[in-house]
Design an enzyme around this catalytic site. Structure first.
Site, PDB file in Angstrom:
ATOM      1  N   SER A  73      -5.810   0.101  -1.599  1.00 49.85           N
ATOM      2  CA  SER A  73      -6.551   1.358  -1.708  1.00 49.85           C
ATOM      3  C   SER A  73      -7.490   1.515  -0.504  1.00 49.85           C
ATOM      4  O   SER A  73      -7.025   1.538   0.632  1.00 49.85           O
ATOM      5  CB  SER A  73      -7.289   1.400  -3.043  1.00 49.85           C
ATOM      6  OG  SER A  73      -7.745   2.707  -3.333  1.00 49.85           O
ATOM      7  N   ASP A  92       1.874   7.437  -7.599  1.00 50.07           N
ATOM      8  CA  ASP A  92       0.456   7.204  -7.343  1.00 50.07           C
ATOM      9  C   ASP A  92      -0.286   8.532  -7.440  1.00 50.07           C
ATOM     10  O   ASP A  92      -0.050   9.444  -6.650  1.00 50.07           O
ATOM     11  CB  ASP A  92       0.289   6.595  -5.950  1.00 50.07           C
ATOM     12  CG  ASP A  92      -1.151   6.256  -5.602  1.00 50.07           C
ATOM     13  OD1 ASP A  92      -2.055   6.613  -6.373  1.00 50.07           O
ATOM     14  OD2 ASP A  92      -1.366   5.634  -4.543  1.00 50.07           O
ATOM     15  N   HIS A 147      -1.148   3.675  -9.003  1.00 50.92           N
ATOM     16  CA  HIS A 147      -1.958   3.409  -7.813  1.00 50.92           C
ATOM     17  C   HIS A 147      -2.285   1.918  -7.676  1.00 50.92           C
ATOM     18  O   HIS A 147      -2.211   1.364  -6.585  1.00 50.92           O
ATOM     19  CB  HIS A 147      -3.248   4.216  -7.892  1.00 50.92           C
ATOM     20  CG  HIS A 147      -4.175   3.982  -6.739  1.00 50.92           C
ATOM     21  ND1 HIS A 147      -3.871   4.383  -5.452  1.00 50.92           N
ATOM     22  CD2 HIS A 147      -5.392   3.384  -6.664  1.00 50.92           C
ATOM     23  CE1 HIS A 147      -4.864   4.046  -4.635  1.00 50.92           C
ATOM     24  NE2 HIS A 147      -5.796   3.433  -5.340  1.00 50.92           N
TER      25      HIS A 147
END
Length: 409
Positions: A231, A325, A359
């Site tokens: 991320s 995601d 994600h």
């Protein structure tokens, strides 16, 4: 015979390794329900259950017997009772804070397929550990660096990896510790909201991450350092490769190729964060949002002001992207970035796409986390994914990451 649970390994295994589960001593074709339970360090309960039918000999081997419909999963899934663990309270995420202690897994065998479960026939406990014997865990406070170093046993030079997590603050050690079990010197790096680091920074400085690279270069290893970014940690990793030296290989887990969340400073340059368009946030119900379109397109103005100069990165790049995601359009970011690199005559990139994947891509057998807190607007938001596909992506991505680092480090 009295029913009993047979596990292999019998009493203890690493969290990212398979566990063979079987039940013996049942009646011919007897119907049973198997349930696994795990309590995290905050006292939250995670459970999974599956319905089975024993063979004609009273044996039930999950590697050979498919789960019947009606439980947490169905079909031939030998590790289903681990990857299907889900919190009993909504929106809880399975996190391991203290990797020096194992998770304790409890497995129970109940008679029949009823609800509530029937008579308890057998049970067993098993430790799911994060550190192999001989792996050293070393807290690091050197200069400004706040981190934990994991050293595999032995004298040989090991490839070195810095693990950089998302923008949640604190120090996460689970991924770094598991990588160390496979022969990597790993540094789990905190960069805010930990010890004496800033609690709520107004910007981030790449010089801090340069210190971490220099620290890793002190250890015997290959010609450079590897980065594993998740991320926000992904765009930080790409920035490090673009502006710093001695970065050899980077694996990105669902990350943007533009700076996000907070300004990034290096020397006299500041890269602004990718703008957020709150009008693109949609409400799924009164408590859950879909923010998948919230980030501005980094390949169009004004988002391109936040683009990281990826063409400056000499490192090998592995983009691991979840196709569902809902936090960042990670597959779009990776695809467009690689098109640009290819147009520049570069070949230092590859993409591993994971269908139906959320994600957050954790190491194997961590539970699916479809809803989490979004940084903007700090409310619960859908993260995406699908349980079965996510579990397969974990198991598929983990050896790919290790093979990538072994090849280039």
């Amino acid at each position: 015979m009295v029913p009993s649970v047979r596990l292999s390994p019998a009493t203890r295994s690493l969290f990212d390794e398979p566990l063979a589960i079987a039940v013996q001593g049942l009646g011919p074709r007897q119907q049973v329900m198997l349930r696994t339970s795990l309590w995290d360090e905050m006292g939250e309960l995670f459970q999974a259950c599956a319905r089975y039918q024993a063979g004609d000999d009273g044996e039930l081997d999950l590697a050979r017997c498919p789960a019947l419909p009606g439980g947490s999963f169905s079909g031939l899934e030998p590790m289903g009772l681990l990857w299907a663990l889900q919190p009993q309270k909504p929106f809880r995420r399975l996190v391991k804070r203290d990797v020096q202690t194992p998770f304790l897994l409890q497995l129970e065998v109940f008679e029949g397929h009823g609800e509530p479960p029937g008579r308890l026939l057998a049970q067993a406990q098993h430790e799911r550990a994060f550190l192999r014997d001989g792996v050293q865990r070393v807290p690091v406070q050197e200069g400004r660096i706040r981190a934990t170093l994991f050293l595999p046993p032995g004298e040989d030079p090991f490839p070195g990896i810095i693990d950089i997590h998302g923008y949640t603050g604190g120090l996460f050690e689970h991924r770094a510790s598991l990588l160390a079990n496979h022969g990597f010197v790993t540094l789990a790096l905190a960069y805010f909201k930990y010890e004496d680091l800033p609690q709520e920074p107004t910007d981030l400085h790449l010089e801090y991450f340069q210190e971490a690279v220099n620290y890793m270069l002190q250890h015997p290893q290959g010609p450079g350092v590897g980065l594993l970014g998740y991320s926000k940690g992904s765009d930080l990793s790409l920035s490090m490769a673009a502006f710093l030296k001695n970065i050899t290989a980077i694996a990105f887990l669902n990350g943007p190729v533009a700076n996000t969340v907070i300004p990034l400073c290096y020397k006299d340059k500041t890269v602004p964060p990718l703008p957020i368009n709150e009008q693109q946030v949609t409400v799924i119900d009164s408590n859950i949002l879909d923010c998948s379109k919230a980030f501005t397109d980094p390949f169009q103005a004004p988002g391109n002001q936040s683009l990281i100069p990826r063409e400056k990165a000499e490192a090998q790049l592995l983009f691991i992207v979840g196709q569902d995601d809902h936090v960042i359009k990670s597959e779009y970011h990776a695809t467009e970035a690689c098109k640009y690199l290819q147009a520049q005559g570069k070949e230092n990139f590859q993409i591993l796409s994971c269908p139906g994947t959320v994600h957050c891509i954790d190491p194997p057998f961590f539970s699916w986390y479809p809803i989490g807190k979004h940084l903007f607007p700090h409310k619960w938001a859908i993260w995406g994914g699908e349980l079965g596909a996510y579990s397969k992506a974990q198991v598929h991505a983990c050896p790919q990451i290790q093979a990538f680092f072994n090849k280039y480090l």
